[in-house]
Design a protein around this motif. Structure first.
Motif, PDB file in Angstrom:
ATOM      1  N   LYS A   1       0.843  -1.219   0.000  1.00  0.00           N
ATOM      2  CA  LYS A   1       0.000   0.000   0.000  1.00  0.00           C
ATOM      3  C   LYS A   1       0.871   1.259   0.000  1.00  0.00           C
ATOM      4  O   LYS A   1       0.466   2.312  -0.471  1.00  0.00           O
ATOM      5  CB  LYS A   1      -0.907   0.007   1.233  1.00  0.00           C
ATOM      6  CG  LYS A   1      -2.075  -0.940   1.110  1.00  0.00           C
ATOM      7  CD  LYS A   1      -2.985  -0.790   2.303  1.00  0.00           C
ATOM      8  CE  LYS A   1      -4.019  -1.906   2.306  1.00  0.00           C
ATOM      9  NZ  LYS A   1      -4.486  -2.202   3.652  1.00  0.00           N
ATOM     10  N   VAL A   2       2.072   1.115   0.576  1.00  0.00           N
ATOM     11  CA  VAL A   2       2.993   2.254   0.616  1.00  0.00           C
ATOM     12  C   VAL A   2       3.246   2.761  -0.802  1.00  0.00           C
ATOM     13  O   VAL A   2       3.239   3.965  -1.059  1.00  0.00           O
ATOM     14  CB  VAL A   2       4.340   1.826   1.273  1.00  0.00           C
ATOM     15  CG1 VAL A   2       5.403   2.910   1.105  1.00  0.00           C
ATOM     16  CG2 VAL A   2       4.130   1.486   2.742  1.00  0.00           C
ATOM     17  N   TRP A   3       3.424   1.827  -1.731  1.00  0.00           N
ATOM     18  CA  TRP A   3       3.802   2.215  -3.101  1.00  0.00           C
ATOM     19  C   TRP A   3       2.589   2.666  -3.916  1.00  0.00           C
ATOM     20  O   TRP A   3       2.730   3.370  -4.907  1.00  0.00           O
ATOM     21  CB  TRP A   3       4.553   1.068  -3.794  1.00  0.00           C
ATOM     22  CG  TRP A   3       5.718   0.660  -2.934  1.00  0.00           C
ATOM     23  CD1 TRP A   3       5.858  -0.482  -2.211  1.00  0.00           C
ATOM     24  CD2 TRP A   3       6.876   1.455  -2.631  1.00  0.00           C
ATOM     25  NE1 TRP A   3       7.022  -0.463  -1.483  1.00  0.00           N
ATOM     26  CE2 TRP A   3       7.669   0.712  -1.738  1.00  0.00           C
ATOM     27  CE3 TRP A   3       7.332   2.712  -3.019  1.00  0.00           C
ATOM     28  CZ2 TRP A   3       8.890   1.176  -1.236  1.00  0.00           C
ATOM     29  CZ3 TRP A   3       8.535   3.184  -2.532  1.00  0.00           C
ATOM     30  CH2 TRP A   3       9.291   2.421  -1.650  1.00  0.00           C
ATOM     31  N   GLN A   4       1.390   2.244  -3.449  1.00  0.00           N
ATOM     32  CA  GLN A   4       0.180   2.798  -4.082  1.00  0.00           C
ATOM     33  C   GLN A   4       0.000   4.235  -3.618  1.00  0.00           C
ATOM     34  O   GLN A   4      -0.216   5.145  -4.422  1.00  0.00           O
ATOM     35  CB  GLN A   4      -1.045   1.964  -3.724  1.00  0.00           C
ATOM     36  CG  GLN A   4      -1.151   0.711  -4.584  1.00  0.00           C
ATOM     37  CD  GLN A   4      -1.753  -0.464  -3.835  1.00  0.00           C
ATOM     38  OE1 GLN A   4      -2.416  -0.288  -2.815  1.00  0.00           O
ATOM     39  NE2 GLN A   4      -1.510  -1.660  -4.341  1.00  0.00           N
ATOM     40  N   ALA A   5       0.153   4.438  -2.306  1.00  0.00           N
ATOM     41  CA  ALA A   5      -0.024   5.788  -1.755  1.00  0.00           C
ATOM     42  C   ALA A   5       1.012   6.760  -2.323  1.00  0.00           C
ATOM     43  O   ALA A   5       0.695   7.904  -2.647  1.00  0.00           O
ATOM     44  CB  ALA A   5       0.086   5.733  -0.234  1.00  0.00           C
ATOM     45  N   SER A   6       2.223   6.306  -2.454  1.00  0.00           N
ATOM     46  CA  SER A   6       3.307   7.213  -2.886  1.00  0.00           C
ATOM     47  C   SER A   6       3.194   7.576  -4.362  1.00  0.00           C
ATOM     48  O   SER A   6       3.861   8.499  -4.831  1.00  0.00           O
ATOM     49  CB  SER A   6       4.654   6.557  -2.643  1.00  0.00           C
ATOM     50  OG  SER A   6       4.816   5.467  -3.536  1.00  0.00           O
ATOM     51  N   GLY A   7       2.399   6.806  -5.091  1.00  0.00           N
ATOM     52  CA  GLY A   7       2.239   7.081  -6.524  1.00  0.00           C
ATOM     53  C   GLY A   7       3.191   6.267  -7.385  1.00  0.00           C
ATOM     54  O   GLY A   7       3.162   6.368  -8.613  1.00  0.00           O
ATOM     55  N   HIS A   8       4.022   5.458  -6.746  1.00  0.00           N
ATOM     56  CA  HIS A   8       4.995   4.705  -7.539  1.00  0.00           C
ATOM     57  C   HIS A   8       4.344   3.652  -8.433  1.00  0.00           C
ATOM     58  O   HIS A   8       4.809   3.402  -9.537  1.00  0.00           O
ATOM     59  CB  HIS A   8       6.044   4.049  -6.627  1.00  0.00           C
ATOM     60  CG  HIS A   8       7.101   5.016  -6.189  1.00  0.00           C
ATOM     61  ND1 HIS A   8       6.903   5.896  -5.159  1.00  0.00           N
ATOM     62  CD2 HIS A   8       8.341   5.262  -6.676  1.00  0.00           C
ATOM     63  CE1 HIS A   8       7.989   6.638  -5.018  1.00  0.00           C
ATOM     64  NE2 HIS A   8       8.876   6.278  -5.922  1.00  0.00           N
ATOM     65  N   VAL A   9       3.249   3.034  -7.960  1.00  0.00           N
ATOM     66  CA  VAL A   9       2.617   1.988  -8.768  1.00  0.00           C
ATOM     67  C   VAL A   9       2.046   2.604 -10.049  1.00  0.00           C
ATOM     68  O   VAL A   9       2.210   2.066 -11.143  1.00  0.00           O
ATOM     69  CB  VAL A   9       1.511   1.265  -7.959  1.00  0.00           C
ATOM     70  CG1 VAL A   9       0.727   0.310  -8.836  1.00  0.00           C
ATOM     71  CG2 VAL A   9       2.120   0.530  -6.769  1.00  0.00           C
ATOM     72  N   LYS A  10       1.449   3.797  -9.920  1.00  0.00           N
ATOM     73  CA  LYS A  10       0.776   4.422 -11.059  1.00  0.00           C
ATOM     74  C   LYS A  10       1.683   5.336 -11.885  1.00  0.00           C
ATOM     75  O   LYS A  10       1.628   5.341 -13.107  1.00  0.00           O
ATOM     76  CB  LYS A  10      -0.405   5.253 -10.526  1.00  0.00           C
ATOM     77  CG  LYS A  10      -1.665   5.046 -11.307  1.00  0.00           C
ATOM     78  CD  LYS A  10      -2.788   5.635 -10.522  1.00  0.00           C
ATOM     79  CE  LYS A  10      -3.789   6.285 -11.437  1.00  0.00           C
ATOM     80  NZ  LYS A  10      -4.733   7.069 -10.648  1.00  0.00           N
ATOM     81  N   SER A  11       2.520   6.076 -11.182  1.00  0.00           N
ATOM     82  CA  SER A  11       3.231   7.158 -11.899  1.00  0.00           C
ATOM     83  C   SER A  11       4.731   6.976 -12.048  1.00  0.00           C
ATOM     84  O   SER A  11       5.381   7.809 -12.669  1.00  0.00           O
ATOM     85  CB  SER A  11       2.985   8.489 -11.190  1.00  0.00           C
ATOM     86  OG  SER A  11       1.646   8.654 -10.922  1.00  0.00           O
ATOM     87  N   PHE A  12       5.303   5.954 -11.439  1.00  0.00           N
ATOM     88  CA  PHE A  12       6.756   5.757 -11.562  1.00  0.00           C
ATOM     89  C   PHE A  12       6.973   4.999 -12.870  1.00  0.00           C
ATOM     90  O   PHE A  12       7.295   3.821 -12.904  1.00  0.00           O
ATOM     91  CB  PHE A  12       7.249   4.944 -10.350  1.00  0.00           C
ATOM     92  CG  PHE A  12       8.746   4.877 -10.198  1.00  0.00           C
ATOM     93  CD1 PHE A  12       9.546   6.001 -10.309  1.00  0.00           C
ATOM     94  CD2 PHE A  12       9.358   3.664  -9.891  1.00  0.00           C
ATOM     95  CE1 PHE A  12      10.920   5.924 -10.131  1.00  0.00           C
ATOM     96  CE2 PHE A  12      10.738   3.577  -9.716  1.00  0.00           C
ATOM     97  CZ  PHE A  12      11.504   4.707  -9.839  1.00  0.00           C
ATOM     98  N   ILE A  13       6.740   5.720 -13.958  1.00  0.00           N
ATOM     99  CA  ILE A  13       6.691   5.067 -15.266  1.00  0.00           C
ATOM    100  C   ILE A  13       7.768   5.651 -16.179  1.00  0.00           C
ATOM    101  O   ILE A  13       7.912   6.865 -16.285  1.00  0.00           O
ATOM    102  CB  ILE A  13       5.301   5.274 -15.932  1.00  0.00           C
ATOM    103  CG1 ILE A  13       4.178   4.739 -15.035  1.00  0.00           C
ATOM    104  CG2 ILE A  13       5.242   4.664 -17.341  1.00  0.00           C
ATOM    105  CD1 ILE A  13       4.067   3.238 -14.933  1.00  0.00           C
ATOM    106  N   ASP A  14       8.515   4.795 -16.794  1.00  0.00           N
ATOM    107  CA  ASP A  14       9.475   5.234 -17.809  1.00  0.00           C
ATOM    108  C   ASP A  14       9.015   4.707 -19.158  1.00  0.00           C
ATOM    109  O   ASP A  14       8.243   3.745 -19.234  1.00  0.00           O
ATOM    110  CB  ASP A  14      10.869   4.657 -17.517  1.00  0.00           C
ATOM    111  CG  ASP A  14      11.524   5.374 -16.356  1.00  0.00           C
ATOM    112  OD1 ASP A  14      11.393   6.597 -16.262  1.00  0.00           O
ATOM    113  OD2 ASP A  14      12.170   4.680 -15.534  1.00  0.00           O
ATOM    114  N   VAL A  15       9.517   5.342 -20.222  1.00  0.00           N
ATOM    115  CA  VAL A  15       9.230   4.834 -21.564  1.00  0.00           C
ATOM    116  C   VAL A  15      10.497   4.156 -22.079  1.00  0.00           C
ATOM    117  O   VAL A  15      11.568   4.760 -22.087  1.00  0.00           O
ATOM    118  CB  VAL A  15       8.832   5.985 -22.516  1.00  0.00           C
ATOM    119  CG1 VAL A  15       8.532   5.448 -23.913  1.00  0.00           C
ATOM    120  CG2 VAL A  15       7.622   6.718 -21.975  1.00  0.00           C
ATOM    121  N   ALA A  16      10.347   2.899 -22.447  1.00  0.00           N
ATOM    122  CA  ALA A  16      11.487   2.192 -23.023  1.00  0.00           C
ATOM    123  C   ALA A  16      11.557   2.556 -24.501  1.00  0.00           C
ATOM    124  O   ALA A  16      10.547   2.517 -25.195  1.00  0.00           O
ATOM    125  CB  ALA A  16      11.301   0.694 -22.857  1.00  0.00           C
TER     126      ALA A  16
END
Ligand code: ATP
Length: 568
Positions: free
Chosen positions: A150-165
């Motif tokens: 849940k920590v990583w959902q709250a922090s936004g990492h699951v949704k927004s820690f996104i890179d483009v390969a």
């Protein structure tokens, strides 16, 4: 040496003895048994004496050669290595190996060898001392690598820690870029155009619980910061911290980089040293006077957008002119820069660069990077984000637990992180290695001029020749010094070779037990950077070494300078 005949129960026995002086008396000491036959005994004695002479001549010759090689002129030249050359050096000298090398390694994972582990530990120790131990307003924690997902959902990492390969259409080079950079940035290898091969989240997924159907999916942490935010209230209350204050952490993080490369620079497993510094919004930084005269190359957003050159500025001035938006941001950048320079990094290889609007992470309202001129070009060494109250607000919302604290006026407020210094240990290690790498054209070997505080081995202790009386003294010195420092005992090879071996891994001091030591109860200390030598009483050695390592005394003043004639 002489032959001695002894009669025991009527039979004759022959021995080889030598005269030794002990406590003012001359004693006859047995060296070898020669048998019962006189002729055979004479032959054996001759052989033994011959080989003893051979050994002692070889020892004398080696000692002479060593002194000679040490007397050749020391002329240090700064060597600029490529990242591949540094990687080779690190492998050969026991700093860093590709992880699982016997199986061909694994991209982005590295193992630290017996020298590298000490350097890495010392970097972390110095960072902790500077940022936590010596400050009243910063305390540390050590959080778990895997925590509640849940920590990583709250922090936004699951949704927004996104890179483009992306892959380069021309040369096929693969890398990651920010979403907004697609179509704007060119290939860093050949200037070709990039094509997206999809978005990805660089968090490593792991399964908690051994039975798959009952298990929970979580992540290996991609930053240490979140562990600070989720423990914020506990730490604040238990350590009784008042705003402004910071929480620091050093620890492993994992990012599934699409293209790990450039040795340690871009790895999949690395360590971060981070501070989250909490203030009440708009609180002024009371430490600005400490950084009044610190200058650095500045490259802000405007300069980049208008294609202008970097400008050398006082960080203080950059803050006054609002180039750096907050005093806290300016303060922490200058502190980190000071830490690097204080440990011997080159000031001219650093600059600060502001992130463009499309570069910033999902949580940041303003970010500056401390950049270093790596052989591959200017690259991020450390990030300084203004995370505002984003993280505490998110955790408050997701956990339904208050993250507020009481301010000086008795009001409940949610603190802001106006600056988060975040530094990769491995990138710092690269900087210290690049900046300390010299070659001595006189002595023809590498000299790693590491600050003694960072040196993996603080001193190497040698007996001048392999004789019991010198070995014993050298070993006693090692035993004593080991109580406090990482030191080694080294008896193999000529003294010159032993010096060279230690110069190459950055050992600042070599201690030699020589022919004067048994009588004078002293030894020599040789300084890595200029090969000067001093004589120091063995009983003072530990204290002298401590002062030398901490930079509290000049080498020439730490003992009696030994005159060494230099051969031109
Ligand atoms: P980059 O733009 O280089 O990918 P980042 O902006 O994602 O870095 P941060 O999230 O700001 O990096 O991480 C803070 C620090 O952690 C960096 O300044 C760097 O020192 C270190 N770091 C980040 N990614 C890596 C990596 N893949 N390998 C080694 N160190 C890293």
């Amino acid at each position: 040496m002489y032959i001695v005949k002894k009669k025991i129960k009527g039979k004759e026995y022959y021995y080889l003895n030598k005269a030794v002086r002990e406590g003012g008396k001359v004693l006859s000491k047995n060296v070898a048994y020669l048998g019962k036959d006189k002729k055979e005994a004479e032959k054996k004695a001759k052989e033994i004496i011959g080989s003893i002479e051979k050994i002692s001549n070889a020892q004398k010759r080696r000692a002479k050669e060593s002194r000679k090689s040490e007397k050749s002129v020391s002329k240090l030249e700064k060597k600029e290595l490529s990242i591949e050359e540094l990687a080779n050096f690190c492998k050969k000298r026991g700093f860093v190996y590709a992880s699982g090398e016997i199986y061909g390694g694994l991209g982005g994972f590295w193992d630290f060898g017996h020298i590298g582990v000490e350097l890495k530990k010392n970097i972390k120790k110095e960072w902790w001392k500077f940022h936590v131990q010596k400050r009243e307003d910063v305390v540390g924690i050590d959080g778990a690598v895997i925590t509640n997902p849940k920590v990583w959902q709250a922090s936004g990492h699951v949704k927004s820690f996104i890179d483009v390969a992306v892959v380069c259409k021309k040369c096929g080079f693969k890398t990651k870029i920010d979403k907004h950079e697609l179509g704007k940035v060119k290939c860093e290898k050949c200037d070709g155009e990039y094509k997206s091969i999809g978005e990805f989240n660089p968090m490593f997924i792991t399964q908690i619980g051994p039975i798959k159907k009952d298990s929970v999916v979580s992540y290996l942490r991609p930053e240490t910061a979140q562990l600070i935010f989720i423990n914020f209230k506990l730490v604040q209350e238990n350590a009784r911290m008042q705003l402004p204050f910071g929480i620091a952490q050093i620890g492993k993080v994992f990012r599934n980089e699409i293209s790990p490369r450039e040795f340690l620079f871009r790895s999949r497993e690395f360590e971060q040293m981070e501070i989250e510094y909490f203030i009440e919004d708009k609180m002024k930084c009371p430490y600005m006077d400490e950084m009044k005269n610190i200058k650095i190359l500045v490259y802000d957003k405007k300069m980049q957008e208008k294609g202008k050159e970097t400008k050398i500025m006082k960080i203080y001035e950059a803050c006054k002119k609002k180039i750096i938006r907050t005093d806290w941001h300016a303060y922490w950048i200058s502190k980190q820069y000071q830490w690097f320079i204080g440990l011997g990094a080159y000031s001219e290889k650093f600059r600060i660069r502001q992130h463009l609007s499309n570069e910033k992470s999902h949580y940041a309202i303003d970010t500056w990077d401390l950049e270093y001129k790596f052989p591959m070009g200017w690259r991020e060494l450390e990030g300084f984000s203004n995370r505002s109250d984003y993280d505490l607000k998110q955790h408050q919302k997701y956990s339904d637990k208050s993250m507020e604290v009481i301010n000086a006026n008795g009001k409940k407020i949610l603190p802001h992180v106006v600056c988060e210094p975040s530094l990769g240990v491995e990138r710092a290690l690269l900087v210290f290695l690049f900046d300390s790498y010299f070659y001595d054209v006189g002595r023809k070997n590498v000299i790693l001029k590491l600050n003694p505080k960072l040196s993996p081995i603080k001193a190497a202790v040698f007996p001048i020749v392999k004789q019991a009386k010198y070995i014993k003294i050298a070993q006693d010195i090692v035993d004593d010094l080991k109580e406090e420092f990482n030191v080694v005992y080294d008896k193999s090879g000529s003294i010159g070779r032993r010096y060279a071996r230690n110069d190459e891994i950055g050992t600042p001091y070599c201690i030699t037990v020589d022919d004067k030591s048994p009588k004078q109860k002293d030894c020599t200390i040789r300084n890595r950077d200029d090969t000067k030598q001093i004589r120091v009483k063995i009983s003072d050695l530990r204290g002298v070494l401590r002062k030398l390592i901490n930079g509290e005394i000049k080498f020439e003043k730490a003992g009696k300078l030994v005159e060494t004639r230099v051969k031109k």
